[in-house]
Design an enzyme around this catalytic site. Sequence first.
Site, mmCIF file in Angstrom:
data_model
loop_
_atom_site.group_PDB
_atom_site.id
_atom_site.type_symbol
_atom_site.label_atom_id
_atom_site.label_comp_id
_atom_site.label_asym_id
_atom_site.label_seq_id
_atom_site.Cartn_x
_atom_site.Cartn_y
_atom_site.Cartn_z
ATOM 1 C CG ASP A 84 -0.813 67.031 94.450
ATOM 2 O OD1 ASP A 84 -0.890 68.188 94.010
ATOM 3 O OD2 ASP A 84 -0.241 66.742 95.513
ATOM 4 C CG ASP B 267 0.903 72.762 99.225
ATOM 5 O OD1 ASP B 267 -0.096 72.132 99.630
ATOM 6 O OD2 ASP B 267 1.752 72.270 98.455
HETATM 7 C C1 DGJ Z 1 1.561 69.579 97.032
HETATM 8 C C2 DGJ Z 1 0.852 70.322 95.941
HETATM 9 O O1 DGJ Z 1 -0.428 69.815 95.767
HETATM 10 C C3 DGJ Z 1 1.663 70.231 94.679
HETATM 11 O O2 DGJ Z 1 0.984 70.850 93.622
HETATM 12 C C4 DGJ Z 1 3.004 70.876 94.916
HETATM 13 O O3 DGJ Z 1 2.809 72.239 95.183
HETATM 14 C C5 DGJ Z 1 3.691 70.192 96.080
HETATM 15 N N1 DGJ Z 1 2.867 70.152 97.246
HETATM 16 C C6 DGJ Z 1 4.985 70.903 96.405
HETATM 17 O O4 DGJ Z 1 5.592 70.394 97.510
#
Ligand code: DGJ
Length: 702
Positions: free
Chosen positions: A522, A454
């Site tokens: 997300d 991430d």
């Molecule tokens: C952003 C990601 O897109 C989410 O899926 C998740 O992993 C969060 N970060 C966790 O902090």
Amino acid sequence: MAEIVFDEDTRSWLIRTAATSYALRLTEDDTPSHVYWGPALTRDQVSDLIPETGQRWDAFNDPNEGLDELAVDGGTRYWTPALQVRFADGTRALEWRYLSHEIDGEERLRLRFRDRHYPLSITLNYRVPPGTDVIERWIELTNDGTEDAIEVIRSDSATWVLPVRPGYRISHVTGRWAAESQLLREPVPHGEVTFGSRRGITSHHANPWVMLDDGETTERHGEVFSAALAWSGSWRITTTRSSTGRLTVTGGSGQDGVVPRLAPGDTVTTPVFAGLYTEGGFGAASRAWHSYTLDHVLPHPGELRPVLYNSWEATGFDVTEAGQRSLAEKASTLGVELFVMDDGWFGARTGDHAGLGDWQVNRDRFPDGLKPLVDQVHRLGMKFGLWVEPEMVNPDSDLYRAHPDWVLHHPHRTRSELRQQLVLNFARPDVAGWAHGWLDSLVGEHGIDFLKWDMNRPFSEAGWPTDGDPDRLWVEHTHAVYAILDRLRAGHPGLRIEACSGGGGRIDFGIMARTDQVWTSDNTDALDRLVIQHGYGQVYPARAMSAWVTDDPNFVTHRTTPLRFRFHVAMAGVLGIGGDIVGWPEEDLEYAREQIALYKEIRPVVQHGRLHRLVPPETDGVTALQYVAADDGSTVVFVFRQAAHFHAPERPIRLGGLDVAARYRDADTGKVWHGAALLAHGLLPGLPDGDFASALIRLTKL
Ligand code: DGJ
């Protein structure tokens, strides 16, 4: 197979791809100049297009008329410069001197130049990946001097010169967090327009590709010129359209105001800015990019991506060993193949305020470390995946307390926090080495099969006070991320990686060359996802597009949609489950089991088939798309209706990509259709009543 030929008389090169041609030449003063890009032409035919020596009537005003093959800053050139440098004495203009060329087999061309006075070598590179019409272009710059650095103000990978056409229109995506990849199709303004990111990442706000058409192209018909940049840091693509109808597209890494230096003896190689000419509408352009991604970008394209479970939406930061174990147990009963534990397993990471950077297992949450959970997941017959965010640190962390100088920062300036975190400077070899070290041990010691990498915030105060050339960090940070990914993969050949950046903030061919799938957004709301997936799929394939089924109501939109609708939307990509399945009622779990089993049957077609967008989401509340298997011609059709309208009859959906002469059997009803009828007239999808209705139709070619 591609073919590249040089014609000495005209000092021109012709590149022939499977179905297109591309030509360039040298002018009398050695400037590389564009000749042609479009449908296949022979050498003879292209030679008609090489202009006679002599001046055009308006040459005093715009001598090159945008025809520069790589528009350099210098001389009487007024189009957007792709290459702009400043030498130590302040000179900024560049003058080409041709040195030589190399044609390497059927697919590579290198043209070598040097500045007429200053010690700068420039190599233009072209490569046609076998079996494609894609032309990959990039440049190399070498400072041949021994004393002075050269400032590199702009160094695009390529300038694409398009033919004169009326009505040029651009397709591109815009967006924001949780609303990435929103497709726009709009007239190209006259003058210069720059699309890009100044964030140090590809960004949620724009994506480094463009498609240009003459304003008449449709999904199924017409020419498209497209270009896509393989870069995951800041980038810039500029279109320049003149009153003569000429259009150029120049692009590469970097951003205005950031000026790295090229030290004596050093070479920089820019990322690939690939171009593609297609006929057959936007659909054909997308399919050509998808094939290119599968055949030449993704590291393991032949694999089927597993059905994963991800714990993020179920637990947020409330991660416990017991909670993860019960999610894993439940997931395994559904047919999930890869269990991924998300954020919250390490350091003091019980919220987004602390712990990033401290990559030791949180012993309050996992008293015996991660191994017992990993082993249990493996015993349950699933692979184990783990979330990491290596480029980041919370100021409230042991890492930051020990190394406050490891973050991007300027002296006397605020260190701006976003999501309570700062960006580590991966251009520093010690920081990149540290990151590789802990990742390598983590993966090796625990037998981790999958990482979700991430990157949740863009750069700010991107300084490096102890370095003499701090602007280089913008590019070198991205190169360091690439290098760590490459080393990890080499060290752990079984490891698979998902690229994530707060959802879809880092999706591009650069990151795709080193990862196996991307976290698209997300936003897991099925209705919003239709639009996001539509934009994503303009260039990138379903094989890399992660899509989860999550809880109802959705956590970002608070919308309620049927589980069937949520499944069907996610099954159009790489299916994952992201809900709190421990709390799902038995009938939902049973439905999930059935759908996951069904997905495993159709996934070779979805992940490796050819996409036909039958009805785009923006039309009238009905969206339909279809995947056609390359091998046996079987096909899967997804149809979605947002809202039912009173007395609105269902309309047949015309399919694409079928064999007119063949017949197809509906795997569920047994009904046999003529391919010709499905293409010419269409198929009634048989949607259930009500809002958020969906259908999945499987047709087998007889
Ligand atoms: C952003 C990601 O897109 C989410 O899926 C998740 O992993 C969060 N970060 C966790 O902090």
